[in-house]
Design a protein around this motif. Structure first.
Motif, mmCIF file in Angstrom:
data_model
loop_
_atom_site.group_PDB
_atom_site.id
_atom_site.type_symbol
_atom_site.label_atom_id
_atom_site.label_comp_id
_atom_site.label_asym_id
_atom_site.label_seq_id
_atom_site.Cartn_x
_atom_site.Cartn_y
_atom_site.Cartn_z
ATOM 1 N N PRO A 1 0.848 -1.197 0.000
ATOM 2 C CA PRO A 1 0.000 0.000 0.000
ATOM 3 C C PRO A 1 0.883 1.246 0.000
ATOM 4 N N ILE A 2 0.304 2.355 -0.357
ATOM 5 C CA ILE A 2 1.042 3.620 -0.397
ATOM 6 C C ILE A 2 0.568 4.496 0.752
ATOM 7 N N ALA A 3 1.438 4.723 1.715
ATOM 8 C CA ALA A 3 1.107 5.573 2.860
ATOM 9 C C ALA A 3 1.349 7.039 2.497
ATOM 10 N N ASP A 4 0.360 7.873 2.765
ATOM 11 C CA ASP A 4 0.525 9.301 2.493
ATOM 12 C C ASP A 4 -0.530 10.075 3.266
ATOM 13 N N PHE A 5 -0.227 11.301 3.617
ATOM 14 C CA PHE A 5 -1.208 12.160 4.281
ATOM 15 C C PHE A 5 -0.828 13.618 4.123
ATOM 16 N N ASN A 6 -1.826 14.464 4.268
ATOM 17 C CA ASN A 6 -1.639 15.914 4.352
ATOM 18 C C ASN A 6 -2.017 16.354 5.758
ATOM 19 N N GLN A 7 -1.653 17.571 6.114
ATOM 20 C CA GLN A 7 -1.975 18.093 7.433
ATOM 21 C C GLN A 7 -2.408 19.541 7.327
ATOM 22 N N SER A 8 -3.220 19.965 8.280
ATOM 23 C CA SER A 8 -3.793 21.305 8.218
ATOM 24 C C SER A 8 -2.759 22.397 8.434
ATOM 25 N N ALA A 9 -1.634 22.073 9.091
ATOM 26 C CA ALA A 9 -0.597 23.077 9.334
ATOM 27 C C ALA A 9 0.739 22.382 9.568
ATOM 28 N N LEU A 10 1.806 23.024 9.123
ATOM 29 C CA LEU A 10 3.162 22.555 9.420
ATOM 30 C C LEU A 10 3.689 23.199 10.693
ATOM 31 N N PHE A 11 3.235 24.422 10.974
ATOM 32 C CA PHE A 11 3.673 25.173 12.138
ATOM 33 C C PHE A 11 2.434 25.610 12.924
ATOM 34 N N VAL A 12 2.432 25.313 14.217
ATOM 35 C CA VAL A 12 1.352 25.758 15.088
ATOM 36 C C VAL A 12 1.951 26.338 16.365
ATOM 37 N N GLU B 1 1.870 26.792 20.607
ATOM 38 C CA GLU B 1 1.482 26.004 21.783
ATOM 39 C C GLU B 1 0.152 26.488 22.365
ATOM 40 N N LEU B 2 -0.289 27.707 21.986
ATOM 41 C CA LEU B 2 -1.587 28.193 22.420
ATOM 42 C C LEU B 2 -2.716 27.653 21.544
ATOM 43 N N SER B 3 -2.396 27.270 20.321
ATOM 44 C CA SER B 3 -3.377 26.661 19.404
ATOM 45 C C SER B 3 -2.704 25.475 18.727
ATOM 46 N N PRO B 4 -2.527 24.373 19.476
ATOM 47 C CA PRO B 4 -1.690 23.278 18.981
ATOM 48 C C PRO B 4 -2.440 22.177 18.232
ATOM 49 N N GLU B 5 -3.659 22.432 17.793
ATOM 50 C CA GLU B 5 -4.446 21.388 17.154
ATOM 51 C C GLU B 5 -4.112 21.281 15.669
ATOM 52 N N VAL B 6 -3.899 20.047 15.219
ATOM 53 C CA VAL B 6 -3.582 19.779 13.812
ATOM 54 C C VAL B 6 -4.515 18.669 13.328
ATOM 55 N N SER B 7 -5.083 18.873 12.152
ATOM 56 C CA SER B 7 -5.904 17.845 11.511
ATOM 57 C C SER B 7 -5.068 17.146 10.449
ATOM 58 N N PHE B 8 -5.165 15.817 10.437
ATOM 59 C CA PHE B 8 -4.414 15.017 9.477
ATOM 60 C C PHE B 8 -5.397 14.373 8.491
ATOM 61 N N TYR B 9 -5.070 14.493 7.200
ATOM 62 C CA TYR B 9 -5.949 14.013 6.138
ATOM 63 C C TYR B 9 -5.264 12.848 5.424
ATOM 64 N N ASN B 10 -5.804 11.662 5.626
ATOM 65 C CA ASN B 10 -5.220 10.443 5.087
ATOM 66 C C ASN B 10 -5.471 10.351 3.584
ATOM 67 N N THR B 11 -4.404 10.255 2.806
ATOM 68 C CA THR B 11 -4.522 10.097 1.356
ATOM 69 C C THR B 11 -3.860 8.800 0.894
ATOM 70 N N SER B 12 -3.744 7.836 1.794
ATOM 71 C CA SER B 12 -3.099 6.561 1.468
ATOM 72 C C SER B 12 -3.922 5.796 0.431
ATOM 73 N N GLN B 13 -3.227 4.897 -0.280
ATOM 74 C CA GLN B 13 -3.879 4.097 -1.307
ATOM 75 C C GLN B 13 -3.740 2.608 -0.983
ATOM 76 N N ALA B 14 -4.812 1.864 -1.240
ATOM 77 C CA ALA B 14 -4.851 0.395 -1.085
ATOM 78 C C ALA B 14 -4.594 -0.035 0.353
ATOM 79 N N ALA B 15 -4.950 0.791 1.319
ATOM 80 C CA ALA B 15 -4.746 0.461 2.735
ATOM 81 C C ALA B 15 -6.088 0.221 3.404
ATOM 82 N N THR B 16 -6.073 -0.668 4.389
ATOM 83 C CA THR B 16 -7.302 -0.990 5.115
ATOM 84 C C THR B 16 -7.209 -0.709 6.601
ATOM 85 N N SER B 17 -5.991 -0.514 7.122
ATOM 86 C CA SER B 17 -5.850 -0.176 8.543
ATOM 87 C C SER B 17 -4.761 0.870 8.684
#
Length: 226
Positions: free
Chosen positions: A82-93, A95-111
């Protein structure tokens, strides 16, 4: 009688282990892995370098010099990773606003397994995570498919420290236990000093410790409200 066993589903790049089940009087083994490679070990391992199905043959020789052979047709199939890959909402955050969302763009993966580089994990497909301390986190995503084939990828998240400082506008040093001490609050600074002067410019209080505030008394321990 030449007999052997092996895992029929192999991830590309992994080694397949072959175990001989032949009789105890066998003294020689000759394996043909079906991809142009051979082995004379009793229990060999082999790595297939391309995607296909393969016939595996074994010829054995007994201690009496007798030969026998067998072929297991299309016994091994190599599977692409499978091809593991992801994007994220920010590279730099911050400590007062440390939340990051991760967007999975992997291919042919089930777990999916997310490692946030601090002992925390997530098994969600696309998690959102709040980091607790300022530093660089190497977030790693490990994905697998139905055959157990694994792929990994890691990307950095920079959580930057924030300098904060707060001075209250008023306090009530009346001894009721509520807001009796004038205290500053803050973080991420290397030195601190607070000085309190009376209306004539006289120094009545000084502190180099942000946790040690002024209780409203002058240098003679008299309440300055009087």
């Amino acid at each position: 009688i030449p007999r052997f066993k092996l895992d029929p589903d192999i991830c590309l790049g992994d080694k397949v282990a072959i175990s001989s089940l032949s009789d105890s009087n066998i003294v020689e083994w000759y394996y043909d892995f079906g991809d142009g490679n051979f082995s004379n070990e009793q229990n060999p391992t082999h790595r297939y370098e391309y995607l296909s199905t393969f016939d595996v043959s074994l010829e054995v020789v007994s201690s009496e010099g007798c030969k026998n052979d067998t072929t297991m047709f299309s016994i091994v199939e190599t599977h692409s990773l499978p091809i593991a890959d992801f994007n994220q909402s920010a590279l730099f955050v911050s400590e007062l606003s440390p939340e990051v969302s991760f967007y999975n763009t992997s291919q042919a993966a089930t777990s999916f397994v997310w490692d946030f580089d601090n002992g925390d994990y997530s098994f969600e497909e696309s998690p959102t995570y709040s980091f607790s301390n300022p530093r660089i986190y190497n977030v790693e995503l490990t994905v697998s498919d139905n055959f157990g084939c694994i792929s990994k990828i890691a990307r950095a998240v920079h959580v930057n420290p924030e300098f904060t400082f707060y001075i209250p506008e008023a306090f009530t040093p009346d001894g009721d236990g509520l807001n009796d001490v004038f205290l500053a609050q803050g973080d991420r600074f290397s030195s601190y000093q607070m000085k309190v002067f009376d209306r004539w410019g006289g120094l009545v209080f000084t502190s180099n410790d942000i946790n040690y505030g002024w209780n409203g008394l002058d240098r003679n321990n008299n309440n300055m409200n009087n």
